[in-house]
Design a protein around this motif. Structure first.
Motif, PDB file in Angstrom:
ATOM      1  N   THR A  67     -10.124  -9.345  -0.091  1.00  7.82           N
ATOM      2  CA  THR A  67     -10.058  -8.080  -0.817  1.00  7.82           C
ATOM      3  C   THR A  67     -10.118  -6.901   0.160  1.00  7.82           C
ATOM      4  N   TRP A  68     -11.008  -6.956   1.146  1.00  7.24           N
ATOM      5  CA  TRP A  68     -11.169  -5.819   2.063  1.00  7.24           C
ATOM      6  C   TRP A  68      -9.918  -5.570   2.877  1.00  7.24           C
ATOM      7  N   ARG A 103      -4.709  -5.523  -5.555  1.00  5.23           N
ATOM      8  CA  ARG A 103      -3.776  -5.598  -4.421  1.00  5.23           C
ATOM      9  C   ARG A 103      -4.011  -6.871  -3.617  1.00  5.23           C
ATOM     10  N   LEU A 122       0.814  -1.223   0.000  1.00  2.00           N
ATOM     11  CA  LEU A 122       0.000   0.000   0.000  1.00  2.00           C
ATOM     12  C   LEU A 122       0.846   1.270   0.000  1.00  2.00           C
ATOM     13  N   TYR A 181      -0.710   1.805  -4.010  1.00  2.00           N
ATOM     14  CA  TYR A 181      -2.056   2.197  -3.604  1.00  2.00           C
ATOM     15  C   TYR A 181      -2.851   2.786  -4.770  1.00  2.00           C
ATOM     16  N   GLN A 235      -7.277  -2.701   1.541  1.00  2.93           N
ATOM     17  CA  GLN A 235      -7.687  -1.308   1.353  1.00  2.93           C
ATOM     18  C   GLN A 235      -6.824  -0.333   2.101  1.00  2.93           C
ATOM     19  N   THR A 295      -5.938  -1.575  -8.129  1.00  2.00           N
ATOM     20  CA  THR A 295      -7.227  -1.503  -7.433  1.00  2.00           C
ATOM     21  C   THR A 295      -7.151  -2.326  -6.151  1.00  2.00           C
ATOM     22  N   ILE A 296      -8.118  -2.155  -5.293  1.00  2.00           N
ATOM     23  CA  ILE A 296      -8.152  -2.926  -4.055  1.00  2.00           C
ATOM     24  C   ILE A 296      -8.187  -4.430  -4.361  1.00  2.00           C
ATOM     25  N   GLN A 297      -8.952  -4.813  -5.372  1.00  2.00           N
ATOM     26  CA  GLN A 297      -9.033  -6.230  -5.735  1.00  2.00           C
ATOM     27  C   GLN A 297      -7.686  -6.719  -6.259  1.00  2.00           C
TER      28      GLN A 297
END
Length: 120
Positions: free
Chosen positions: A116-117, A96, A78, A88, A120, A92-94
């Motif tokens: 996935t969460w 990463r 991140l 970051y 973030q 995308t969050i997915q």
């Protein structure tokens, strides 16, 4: 009032069903993570995760990568660290979550994937 609660419950159930159905399987996430790793990470960490001595750390067999708590790896992806840039804004969050999950399971690393969460 009772009908409103019933309808709200039904809507929540439908939203949950859709959310669960949208998440790719672990195998798909790892396969996607491999592709992301190849295009974004392998230049520095090499295809087999061995890195370059004294420049880019190895990811294969790295005890930080395989910790039960994935927070150090997540934080590094991140926010970057040393010569490593932050991803970051680049991923995308997915993406990463997928690449971190791949790294934690590739090359004999035997750590659990992340959700996935968590990325973030």
């Amino acid at each position: 009032m009772k009908q409103r609660h019933w309808l709200l419950g039904l809507l929540l159930l439908a939203a949950l069903w859709l959310a669960v159905g949208c998440e790719p399987s672990t195998d798909e996430r790892i396969a996607n993570g491999r592709q992301i790793y190849i295009s974004h990470c392998s230049h520095c960490h090499q295809m087999e995760g061995q890195g370059y001595a004294q420049v880019y750390p190895p990811l294969a067999g790295n005890p930080i990568v395989t910790l039960h708590d994935p927070t150090p790896v997540i934080e590094t992806v991140l926010h970057g660290r040393g010569a490593m840039p932050s991803f970051y804004d680049e991923l995308t969050i997915q993406e990463r979550g997928e690449v971190i999950s791949f790294i934690r399971q590739a090359w004999g690393n035997n750590a659990s994937p992340i959700s996935t969460w968590q990325a973030q």
